[in-house]
Write a protein that holds these residues in place. Structure first.
Motif, short mmCIF file in Angstrom:
data_model
loop_
_atom_site.label_atom_id
_atom_site.label_comp_id
_atom_site.label_asym_id
_atom_site.label_seq_id
_atom_site.Cartn_x
_atom_site.Cartn_y
_atom_site.Cartn_z
N CYS A 141 -76.52 -6.79 -51.86
CA CYS A 141 -77.51 -7.10 -53.07
C CYS A 141 -76.78 -8.62 -53.73
N CYS A 189 -69.64 -7.57 -53.94
CA CYS A 189 -70.16 -8.76 -53.56
C CYS A 189 -69.69 -9.94 -54.22
N CYS A 218 -70.96 -3.41 -50.50
CA CYS A 218 -71.86 -3.79 -51.57
C CYS A 218 -72.07 -2.12 -52.02
ZN LIG Z 1 -73.48 -5.72 -53.60
#
Ligand SMILES: [Zn+2]
Ligand SMILES: [Zn+2]
Length: 337
Positions: free
Chosen positions: A94, A100, A108
């Motif tokens: 994402c 992330c 993630c």
């Molecule tokens: Zn992520």
């Protein structure tokens, strides 16, 4: 609407069926790739046997995908049609969750995208993938050569380069199968004193030809004792899936040694006393993301590391899958489109 060939699974444990499907259009942030080759991997059993929680059928397996960029979805930057491209197990992330933002894209938390598991994979003429999951494929590798490096190559290369071992130190590779035969080559090319461990004297010549300076036949000798004779391993990379074979080797670690696991065994036994007395660790290694794939491919071009492959046409996907799962393949099977 234009059609393509795809090989899909419609229920857990069901066969791989060749069907005709509409060619998918890339959505926003996605790239469509015209597939040239797709490796067959043990982890395709996750899709075939329904081992992924919530997996949706029908599903097209395949996460060692190599081809040509064919169409770009809205908002895709940095790619043009006609470029060579590959996709591996990681199907994207994402970019905004905590993992992330810390750069740990593999972990993630919001978008667990797995190629060929949560979205359709490469056993088809075309695949649509999230752009951040796509790797550039260099000249110098044919599609069949590049495909297995997108998972088997990436996993072993990335585990070794992050293992903490330095050139000249003893690195042992446990297992000489699809992963192991690549790991031995990478370890040797990275400058490690490379030890291959497998069952049977007949594999010694192969190990030597892949770059191992020492071969340990674990049927004939205790692999832990043999490694200790070499001073103890800085790293053991376990590519096998048998916990008892791992347990028999962990005693071969030297002081500050690390036992790195990439083979999905159910359990293994280890002596806490040994670990604490010698400051050793046991850890797993996730394979990698698209930039790690690019590094793997570049290093393979630069050093001549190649997977040994058997190529089969897409139509023979079921046969190819059975051949790989049975252990008969030497060493990877790659479907060609
Ligand atoms: Zn992520
Ligand atoms: Zn794989």
């Amino acid at each position: 609407m234009s059609k393509m060939r795809a090989v899909q699974v419609t229920s857990p444990g069901g066969p791989l069926e060749l069907v005709e499907r509409a060619i998918p259009d890339p959505g926003a942030g996605q790239i469509r790739i015209k597939v040239q080759a797709c490796g067959v991997c043990h982890s395709d059993s996750v899709t075939k046997d329904g081992q992924w929680p919530g997996i949706q059928y029908p599903r097209v397996p395949g996460h060692e995908v190599v081809g040509i960029v064919d169409a770009l979805g809205a908002g895709v930057a940095g790619w043009t049609e006609g470029q060579r491209a590959g996709v591996g197990w990681n199907g994207g992330y994402c970019g905004y969750c905590e993992s992330c933002r810390r750069g740990e894209f593999f972990a993630c938390q919001t978008a667990t995208n797995v190629t060929g598991v949560t979205s359709d994979g490469g056993y088809a003429d075309y695949i649509v993938s999230r752009a951040e999951a796509v790797a550039h494929v260099p000249e110098g590798l044919s599609p069949v050569e590049a495909a297995p490096l997108m998972c088997a190559g990436l996993t072993t290369y990335n585990a070794l380069r992050n293992s903490g071992a330095r050139p000249g130190q003893v690195v042992a590779v446990l297992g000489l199968g699809g992963l192991g035969h690549l790991a031995v080559q990478y370890a040797a090319k990275m400058g490690f004193k490379t030890v291959a461990i497998a069952r049977g004297q007949d594999k010694g010549a192969l190990a030597g030809s892949l770059g191992a300076s020492t071969y340990i036949d674990s049927k004939a000798q205790d692999p832990a004792a043999a490694l200790q004779k070499l001073g103890g391993a800085k790293v053991v990379l376990a590519t096998v899936t048998a916990g008892d074979a791992m347990a028999a080797t962990v005693g071969g670690l030297g002081v500050n040694g690390t036992f790195v696991i990439v083979g999905a065994a159910m359990s293994m036994q280890v002596s806490p006393l040994q670990l604490l007395l010698k400051n050793q660790s046991v850890k797993g290694w996730y394979s990698g993301t698209s930039i790690d794939s690019e590094d793997t491919l570049s290093f393979s071009v630069q050093t001549g590391v190649r997977s040994m492959n058997e190529a089969m046409p897409l139509e023979k996907a079921e046969e190819a899958y059975q051949r790989m799962m049975s252990g008969a393949a030497r060493f990877r099977v790659v479907l060609t489109m």
